[in-house]
Motif scaffolding. Structure first.
Motif, PDB file in Angstrom:
ATOM      1  N   ASN A  91       0.827  -1.209   0.000  1.00  0.00           N
ATOM      2  CA  ASN A  91       0.000   0.000   0.000  1.00  0.00           C
ATOM      3  C   ASN A  91       0.860   1.257   0.000  1.00  0.00           C
ATOM      4  O   ASN A  91       0.507   2.260  -0.642  1.00  0.00           O
ATOM      5  CB  ASN A  91      -0.924  -0.012   1.218  1.00  0.00           C
ATOM      6  CG  ASN A  91      -1.985  -1.089   1.125  1.00  0.00           C
ATOM      7  OD1 ASN A  91      -2.215  -1.668   0.055  1.00  0.00           O
ATOM      8  ND2 ASN A  91      -2.642  -1.391   2.232  1.00  0.00           N
ATOM      9  N   LEU A  92       1.983   1.223   0.701  1.00  0.00           N
ATOM     10  CA  LEU A  92       2.910   2.357   0.668  1.00  0.00           C
ATOM     11  C   LEU A  92       3.509   2.519  -0.726  1.00  0.00           C
ATOM     12  O   LEU A  92       3.573   3.637  -1.267  1.00  0.00           O
ATOM     13  CB  LEU A  92       4.021   2.154   1.698  1.00  0.00           C
ATOM     14  CG  LEU A  92       3.629   2.355   3.163  1.00  0.00           C
ATOM     15  CD1 LEU A  92       4.672   1.738   4.087  1.00  0.00           C
ATOM     16  CD2 LEU A  92       3.465   3.844   3.477  1.00  0.00           C
ATOM     17  N   ALA A  93       3.932   1.410  -1.328  1.00  0.00           N
ATOM     18  CA  ALA A  93       4.527   1.481  -2.659  1.00  0.00           C
ATOM     19  C   ALA A  93       3.531   1.998  -3.685  1.00  0.00           C
ATOM     20  O   ALA A  93       3.894   2.747  -4.606  1.00  0.00           O
ATOM     21  CB  ALA A  93       5.040   0.105  -3.072  1.00  0.00           C
ATOM     22  N   ALA A  94       2.269   1.625  -3.529  1.00  0.00           N
ATOM     23  CA  ALA A  94       1.242   2.086  -4.460  1.00  0.00           C
ATOM     24  C   ALA A  94       1.087   3.598  -4.416  1.00  0.00           C
ATOM     25  O   ALA A  94       0.637   4.219  -5.389  1.00  0.00           O
ATOM     26  CB  ALA A  94      -0.091   1.414  -4.141  1.00  0.00           C
ATOM     27  N   GLU A  95       1.458   4.214  -3.277  1.00  0.00           N
ATOM     28  CA  GLU A  95       1.414   5.674  -3.145  1.00  0.00           C
ATOM     29  C   GLU A  95       2.779   6.315  -3.374  1.00  0.00           C
ATOM     30  O   GLU A  95       2.973   7.503  -3.098  1.00  0.00           O
ATOM     31  CB  GLU A  95       0.877   6.055  -1.764  1.00  0.00           C
ATOM     32  CG  GLU A  95      -0.580   5.675  -1.550  1.00  0.00           C
ATOM     33  CD  GLU A  95      -1.509   6.346  -2.547  1.00  0.00           C
ATOM     34  OE1 GLU A  95      -1.256   7.524  -2.894  1.00  0.00           O
ATOM     35  OE2 GLU A  95      -2.476   5.684  -2.994  1.00  0.00           O
ATOM     36  N   GLY A  96       3.741   5.519  -3.875  1.00  0.00           N
ATOM     37  CA  GLY A  96       5.038   6.074  -4.245  1.00  0.00           C
ATOM     38  C   GLY A  96       6.007   6.266  -3.093  1.00  0.00           C
ATOM     39  O   GLY A  96       7.012   6.973  -3.237  1.00  0.00           O
TER      40      GLY A  96
END
Length: 395
Positions: A91-96
């Motif tokens: 989820n963090l990676a999905a927000e960059g």
């Protein structure tokens, strides 16, 4: 280097518009309101990121995505906890957001015995007093084995402090030791601490290392797939306390952790204060040894004493050669740029500032005042600029 600032979100008494005036461009924060072990929802991450960006910052590092105590203890069915951690990473990676600081310290994060020790010429700082820690362990906690962990002179000083203290002073000591727990986490009273320490009975350094290796085996492949960097924070203080083993305290510990899963995603938060509190550690040399795995840096300084006590010094004072350390980090950035890496710049933040001037009246998180950290950032900015000028970083 990316100038950043730790912000505790809704728990912080320093607002983003005030942080903007420090000149920092990056924010280091976490979802402190979410209990350890629960998934960080993508929509909650996105809302926090939008708030940060609206104030003119980038969210450059998560500090911290906590590791559940059951994982550290190797207790029970851990698959749901590993799944939650991996999902939070996704989820963090999905927000960059791709750099995640964490620690593997059992039960407590950083530990101090004094939150407002006086500083020469005014102000206060965080302090770890070996005699007061021994007084807490031996006389307040009643830990039978504690006397084996301290030299005789420290034990004598501990007894003298305890005998001369009153109930208010002892309660203040307990509150200081508990203060390293961030955000909404519960603090323990003496009985509660005893109960939680009992859960670690029989867990020695080798067992903790094995549990840490399992954690890395479970989560580093996911971090690799997501293009993320995990960076472990060293122990603070870098010694066993409360009968709990500490396994990220020196160069050999770091070599063991980073070697347990060989991957750029298994990296290091270079904390000069935590490592610097160990008299055996040469912090610039440690930084040079592990430079290619440093993804984040906490820059602060400590002044050590022969009995094992230490306190937070001004950023360019204390026992660590901060100029030499920053030179190592700048040289590593230069090396990364020659490789054409997009992530060549290392985020850093001024850590654990002294409380100066109006700081005392604000009631910020211990160690995280406005003026004291602003002084530290300004000093570090000057070091970076001077070393960068005319290629001095490579001299």
């Amino acid at each position: 280097m990316i100038e950043s600032w730790r912000w505790y979100g809704p728990f912080d008494r320093i607002a983003l518009d005030e942080i903007a005036q420090t000149g920092a461009s990056g924010i280091v924060t976490a979802m402190h309101e979410i209990p350890s072990g629960e998934v960080w929802p993508r929509e909650t991450i996105a809302a926090r990121k939008s708030e940060i960006e609206a104030a003119g910052f980038d969210w450059v590092v998560v500090e911290s995505l906590p590791v559940h105590e059951r994982i550290k203890r190797g207790d029970g069915d851990l698959e749901p906890l590993f799944d939650s951690y991996r999902q939070s990473l996704a989820n963090l990676a999905a927000e960059g957001i791709r750099t995640v600081c964490y620690n593997f310290m059992p039960l407590l994060d950083w530990t101090r015995t004094d939150l407002a020790a006086p500083v020469r010429r005014g102000g206060t700082c965080l302090r770890f007093s070996a005699p007061r820690m021994a007084a807490f362990e031996v006389h307040m906690l009643g830990r039978a084995e504690a006397e084996d962990d301290y030299p005789a002179d420290v034990l004598r000083a501990a007894s003298a402090w305890f005998e001369g203290s009153d109930e208010t002073e002892r309660e203040t000591l307990l509150a200081s030791i508990m203060a390293g727990l961030p955000g909404a986490f519960d603090r323990y009273d003496v009985d509660g601490l005893k109960q939680n320490l009992a859960l670690y009975k029989g867990i020695d350094a080798d067992t903790l290392r094995a549990n840490f290796a399992r954690f890395l085996t479970e989560v580093v492949p996911t971090a690799e797939e997501l293009g993320m960097r995990l960076c472990v924070h060293p122990d603070d203080p870098p010694r066993d306390i409360l009968g709990l083993p500490r396994i990220v305290s020196d160069a050999e510990d770091l070599a063991h952790v980073l070697g347990s899963v060989e991957s750029p995603a298994n990296g290091l938060t270079l904390c000069s204060g935590s490592l610097g509190a160990n008299p055996a550690n040469d912090v610039p040399a440690i930084a040079a040894r592990f430079a290619d795995r440093i993804h984040f840096a906490h820059l602060r300084n400590v002044a050590k004493e022969p009995d094992g006590s230490f306190e937070e010094a001004a950023h360019l004072e204390g026992d660590t050669d901060m100029v030499a350390l920053v030179r190592v980090l700048l040289d590593e950035e230069a090396r990364r740029r020659t490789e054409g890496r997009a992530d060549a710049e290392i985020p850093f933040r001024p850590d654990h500032g002294q409380e100066l001037l109006s700081d005392a009246a604000r009631g910020t998180h211990p160690g995280y005042p406005l003026v004291g950290r602003l002084r530290g950032l300004a000093e570090l900015r000057g070091v970076v600029r001077a070393l960068s000028h005319s290629g001095a970083a490579h001299a």
